[in-house]
Design a protein around this motif. Structure first.
Motif, PDB file in Angstrom:
ATOM      1  N   VAL A  50       6.168 -13.274  -0.464  1.00 57.98           N
ATOM      2  CA  VAL A  50       6.417 -12.217  -1.442  1.00 57.98           C
ATOM      3  C   VAL A  50       5.204 -12.008  -2.346  1.00 57.98           C
ATOM      4  CG1 VAL A  50       7.824 -11.545  -3.428  1.00 57.98           C
ATOM      5  CG2 VAL A  50       8.905 -12.551  -1.415  1.00 57.98           C
ATOM      6  N   GLY A  51       4.646 -13.115  -2.873  1.00 60.87           N
ATOM      7  CA  GLY A  51       3.581 -13.001  -3.861  1.00 60.87           C
ATOM      8  C   GLY A  51       2.220 -12.655  -3.294  1.00 60.87           C
ATOM      9  N   VAL A  52       1.895 -13.211  -2.130  1.00 63.53           N
ATOM     10  CA  VAL A  52       0.555 -13.021  -1.563  1.00 63.53           C
ATOM     11  C   VAL A  52       0.479 -11.788  -0.680  1.00 63.53           C
ATOM     12  CG1 VAL A  52      -1.223 -14.054  -0.087  1.00 63.53           C
ATOM     13  CG2 VAL A  52       0.053 -15.483  -1.689  1.00 63.53           C
ATOM     14  N   GLU A  53       1.525 -11.548   0.109  1.00 62.15           N
ATOM     15  CA  GLU A  53       1.475 -10.462   1.080  1.00 62.15           C
ATOM     16  C   GLU A  53       2.131  -9.176   0.584  1.00 62.15           C
ATOM     17  OE1 GLU A  53       0.186  -9.834   4.151  1.00 62.15           O
ATOM     18  OE2 GLU A  53      -1.009 -11.598   3.789  1.00 62.15           O
ATOM     19  N   ILE A  54       3.310  -9.297  -0.020  1.00 63.07           N
ATOM     20  CA  ILE A  54       4.095  -8.102  -0.315  1.00 63.07           C
ATOM     21  C   ILE A  54       3.749  -7.490  -1.665  1.00 63.07           C
ATOM     22  CG2 ILE A  54       6.435  -7.232  -0.658  1.00 63.07           C
ATOM     23  CD1 ILE A  54       7.361  -9.315   1.361  1.00 63.07           C
ATOM     24  N   MET A  55       3.638  -8.299  -2.716  1.00 61.70           N
ATOM     25  CA  MET A  55       3.397  -7.765  -4.053  1.00 61.70           C
ATOM     26  C   MET A  55       2.123  -6.935  -4.150  1.00 61.70           C
ATOM     27  SD  MET A  55       5.950  -8.324  -5.988  1.00 61.70           S
ATOM     28  CE  MET A  55       5.422  -8.204  -7.672  1.00 61.70           C
ATOM     29  N   PRO A  56       0.985  -7.369  -3.582  1.00 59.55           N
ATOM     30  CA  PRO A  56      -0.215  -6.517  -3.653  1.00 59.55           C
ATOM     31  C   PRO A  56      -0.001  -5.148  -3.019  1.00 59.55           C
ATOM     32  CG  PRO A  56      -0.817  -8.750  -3.025  1.00 59.55           C
ATOM     33  CD  PRO A  56       0.677  -8.679  -2.972  1.00 59.55           C
ATOM     34  N   GLN A  57       0.783  -5.096  -1.932  1.00 62.45           N
ATOM     35  CA  GLN A  57       1.086  -3.812  -1.301  1.00 62.45           C
ATOM     36  C   GLN A  57       1.962  -2.959  -2.214  1.00 62.45           C
ATOM     37  OE1 GLN A  57      -0.008  -2.844   1.730  1.00 62.45           O
ATOM     38  NE2 GLN A  57      -0.941  -4.744   2.425  1.00 62.45           N
ATOM     39  N   MET A  58       2.931  -3.584  -2.851  1.00 60.07           N
ATOM     40  CA  MET A  58       3.849  -2.858  -3.714  1.00 60.07           C
ATOM     41  C   MET A  58       3.137  -2.280  -4.933  1.00 60.07           C
ATOM     42  SD  MET A  58       6.999  -5.581  -3.529  1.00 60.07           S
ATOM     43  CE  MET A  58       7.500  -5.167  -5.190  1.00 60.07           C
ATOM     44  N   LEU A  59       2.202  -3.035  -5.492  1.00 60.18           N
ATOM     45  CA  LEU A  59       1.517  -2.599  -6.709  1.00 60.18           C
ATOM     46  C   LEU A  59       0.640  -1.377  -6.484  1.00 60.18           C
ATOM     47  CD1 LEU A  59       0.523  -6.077  -8.191  1.00 60.18           C
ATOM     48  CD2 LEU A  59       2.335  -4.554  -8.966  1.00 60.18           C
ATOM     49  N   ALA A  60       0.332  -1.092  -5.218  1.00 61.02           N
ATOM     50  CA  ALA A  60      -0.496   0.077  -4.914  1.00 61.02           C
ATOM     51  C   ALA A  60       0.312   1.367  -4.850  1.00 61.02           C
ATOM     52  CB  ALA A  60      -1.228  -0.139  -3.586  1.00 61.02           C
ATOM     53  N   ALA A  61       1.636   1.257  -4.941  1.00 61.82           N
ATOM     54  CA  ALA A  61       2.498   2.434  -4.808  1.00 61.82           C
ATOM     55  C   ALA A  61       2.532   3.233  -6.109  1.00 61.82           C
ATOM     56  CB  ALA A  61       3.902   2.001  -4.416  1.00 61.82           C
ATOM     57  N   ASP A  62       2.864   4.502  -5.964  1.00 59.81           N
ATOM     58  CA  ASP A  62       2.942   5.387  -7.111  1.00 59.81           C
ATOM     59  C   ASP A  62       4.174   6.290  -6.969  1.00 59.81           C
ATOM     60  OD1 ASP A  62       1.966   6.569  -9.528  1.00 59.81           O
ATOM     61  OD2 ASP A  62       1.286   8.300  -8.330  1.00 59.81           O
ATOM     62  N   PRO A  64       4.845   3.326  -9.949  1.00 63.35           N
ATOM     63  CA  PRO A  64       5.197   1.900  -9.845  1.00 63.35           C
ATOM     64  C   PRO A  64       6.587   1.565 -10.351  1.00 63.35           C
ATOM     65  CG  PRO A  64       3.590   2.279 -11.588  1.00 63.35           C
ATOM     66  CD  PRO A  64       3.707   3.562 -10.841  1.00 63.35           C
ATOM     67  N   TRP A  65       7.141   2.367 -11.289  1.00 56.94           N
ATOM     68  CA  TRP A  65       8.446   2.009 -11.849  1.00 56.94           C
ATOM     69  C   TRP A  65       9.546   2.072 -10.804  1.00 56.94           C
ATOM     70  CZ3 TRP A  65      12.639   5.237 -11.855  1.00 56.94           C
ATOM     71  CH2 TRP A  65      12.410   6.599 -11.649  1.00 56.94           C
ATOM     72  N   LEU A  66       9.407   2.952  -9.813  1.00 62.83           N
ATOM     73  CA  LEU A  66      10.391   3.014  -8.740  1.00 62.83           C
ATOM     74  C   LEU A  66      10.376   1.734  -7.907  1.00 62.83           C
ATOM     75  CD1 LEU A  66      10.153   6.677  -7.388  1.00 62.83           C
ATOM     76  CD2 LEU A  66      12.111   5.590  -8.502  1.00 62.83           C
ATOM     77  N   ILE A  67       9.194   1.187  -7.703  1.00 66.70           N
ATOM     78  CA  ILE A  67       9.046  -0.038  -6.913  1.00 66.70           C
ATOM     79  C   ILE A  67       9.734  -1.199  -7.617  1.00 66.70           C
ATOM     80  CG2 ILE A  67       7.410  -1.586  -5.805  1.00 66.70           C
ATOM     81  CD1 ILE A  67       7.501   1.333  -4.752  1.00 66.70           C
ATOM     82  N   PHE A  68       9.499  -1.317  -8.905  1.00 69.87           N
ATOM     83  CA  PHE A  68      10.095  -2.437  -9.635  1.00 69.87           C
ATOM     84  C   PHE A  68      11.592  -2.251  -9.822  1.00 69.87           C
ATOM     85  CE2 PHE A  68       5.599  -2.659 -10.936  1.00 69.87           C
ATOM     86  CZ  PHE A  68       5.340  -3.935 -10.486  1.00 69.87           C
ATOM     87  N   LEU A  69      12.043  -1.005  -9.902  1.00 64.13           N
ATOM     88  CA  LEU A  69      13.480  -0.753  -9.938  1.00 64.13           C
ATOM     89  C   LEU A  69      14.129  -1.220  -8.639  1.00 64.13           C
ATOM     90  CD1 LEU A  69      16.023   0.485 -11.210  1.00 64.13           C
ATOM     91  CD2 LEU A  69      15.339   2.690 -10.221  1.00 64.13           C
ATOM     92  N   ALA A  70      13.490  -0.921  -7.502  1.00 61.38           N
ATOM     93  CA  ALA A  70      14.016  -1.366  -6.214  1.00 61.38           C
ATOM     94  C   ALA A  70      14.034  -2.890  -6.129  1.00 61.38           C
ATOM     95  CB  ALA A  70      13.163  -0.785  -5.080  1.00 61.38           C
ATOM     96  N   GLU A 189       5.080   7.181   1.500  1.00 61.39           N
ATOM     97  CA  GLU A 189       4.735   5.781   1.307  1.00 61.39           C
ATOM     98  C   GLU A 189       5.624   5.112   0.265  1.00 61.39           C
ATOM     99  OE1 GLU A 189       2.245   3.721   2.760  1.00 61.39           O
ATOM    100  OE2 GLU A 189       2.406   5.311   4.256  1.00 61.39           O
ATOM    101  N   VAL A 190       5.999   5.843  -0.781  1.00 60.88           N
ATOM    102  CA  VAL A 190       6.793   5.240  -1.853  1.00 60.88           C
ATOM    103  C   VAL A 190       8.148   4.784  -1.330  1.00 60.88           C
ATOM    104  CG1 VAL A 190       7.792   7.429  -2.632  1.00 60.88           C
ATOM    105  CG2 VAL A 190       7.539   5.532  -4.240  1.00 60.88           C
ATOM    106  N   ILE A 191       8.720   5.483  -0.351  1.00 57.77           N
ATOM    107  CA  ILE A 191      10.004   5.073   0.231  1.00 57.77           C
ATOM    108  C   ILE A 191       9.856   3.754   0.964  1.00 57.77           C
ATOM    109  CG2 ILE A 191      11.848   5.720   1.825  1.00 57.77           C
ATOM    110  CD1 ILE A 191      11.740   7.412  -0.693  1.00 57.77           C
ATOM    111  N   LEU A 195      11.797   0.138  -0.135  1.00 56.88           N
ATOM    112  CA  LEU A 195      12.633  -0.679   0.741  1.00 56.88           C
ATOM    113  C   LEU A 195      12.069  -2.087   0.852  1.00 56.88           C
ATOM    114  CD1 LEU A 195      15.116  -0.723   2.502  1.00 56.88           C
ATOM    115  CD2 LEU A 195      13.743   0.120   4.410  1.00 56.88           C
ATOM    116  N   LEU A 196      10.746  -2.177   0.914  1.00 58.83           N
ATOM    117  CA  LEU A 196      10.099  -3.490   0.962  1.00 58.83           C
ATOM    118  C   LEU A 196      10.361  -4.255  -0.331  1.00 58.83           C
ATOM    119  CD1 LEU A 196       8.317  -4.975   3.033  1.00 58.83           C
ATOM    120  CD2 LEU A 196       6.328  -4.147   1.777  1.00 58.83           C
ATOM    121  N   ALA A 197      10.280  -3.562  -1.473  1.00 58.55           N
ATOM    122  CA  ALA A 197      10.534  -4.204  -2.762  1.00 58.55           C
ATOM    123  C   ALA A 197      11.984  -4.656  -2.872  1.00 58.55           C
ATOM    124  CB  ALA A 197      10.193  -3.240  -3.899  1.00 58.55           C
TER     125      ALA A 197
END
Length: 244
Positions: A50-62, A64-70, A189-191, A195-197
């Motif tokens: 989660v921390g090394v592989e997924i979070m860096p990908q998630m932080l690049a989304a726009d 970002p509040w939708l990602i953290f809500l998910a 991409e945000v979708i 889902l990943l988040a």
């Protein structure tokens, strides 16, 4: 091999880890110390994925509040799932430690489904990301496979039944990967990142609320458990560095 078939192949890897754990439980007597070691290692592996592989990908989304809500919704979904499992445990006329083996199997199947969902979604972003997620869950699912088969051994079921049950765990991650792949294919991409988040939130809550407390119950405070946790985290980070 088509991208979808590659995704299916990767999605089967978490089930392989569960099956290996089931095989080990047939030959290794249950031990609280061994269970604590494997759970600590699995927790480190999942948090590293989660921390090394997924979070860096998630932080690049726009945005970002939708990602953290998910992510938060994923954690909330796990809490509801856990409450449902506890409800069935109370209805089974057994204590929490003697809960039905079928309830444990259901929890593992849901976990494997979320693994497949994460692999399917990751594969639409980058194959290397999906590969790292799959490798991490191979190792993380070994202790869960051991837990399921050990519970059915205590119920005096036949060896053939237990092997068929272990093999049947191939279906949840494959179904999850199929849904994850086709639902997000061609979507913005945000979708994909949402889902990943969502699945990352499920796994993070699983580690904090289930795996670590259960592992700590059997901890002998000899710091081998802590070393297993750190090594599990570092192993996935090392793979990510050299394979990513």
């Amino acid at each position: 091999m088509t991208p979808y078939l590659s995704t299916l192949a990767l999605s089967a890897m978490p089930a392989v880890g569960s099956y290996i754990g089931g095989l080990l439980s047939e030959f290794i007597p249950p031990s609280k110390g061994n269970l604590s070691l494997t759970l600590h290692a699995a927790a480190g592996i999942i948090l590293s994925v989660v921390g090394v592989e997924i979070m860096p990908q998630m932080l690049a989304a726009d945005p970002p509040w939708l990602i953290f809500l998910a992510f938060v919704l994923g954690g909330g979904f796990f809490i509801l799932m856990r409450r449902g499992i506890k409800f069935f445990q109370k209805r089974s006329k057994k204590s929490a430690k003697q809960s039905s083996a079928w309830v444990i199997s259901l929890a593992v199947a849901i976990d494997l489904f979320s693994d497949g969902l994460m692999v399917g979604t990751s594969s639409t972003i980058a194959f290397s990301l999906a590969l790292m997620v799959a490798i991490g869950h191979v190792l993380a699912n070994i202790p869960t496979g051991m837990a399921v088969i050990s519970s059915f051994k205590q119920g005096k079921t036949s060896g053939l039944f237990r092997q068929v049950l272990s093999a049947s765990f191939i279906f949840p991650p494959v179904i999850g990967a199929t849904l994850g792949y086709w639902i997000v294919m061609g979507q913005p991409e945000v979708i994909k990142f949402m889902l990943l988040a969502f699945t990352a939130g499920i796994l993070t809550t699983l580690v904090v609320e289930n795996m670590v407390p259960e592992a700590s119950e059997h901890e002998k405070e000899n710091y081998q458990e802590t070393l297993c946790f750190v090594c599990g985290f570092a192993f996935v980070a090392l793979l990510s560095t050299y394979l990513g």
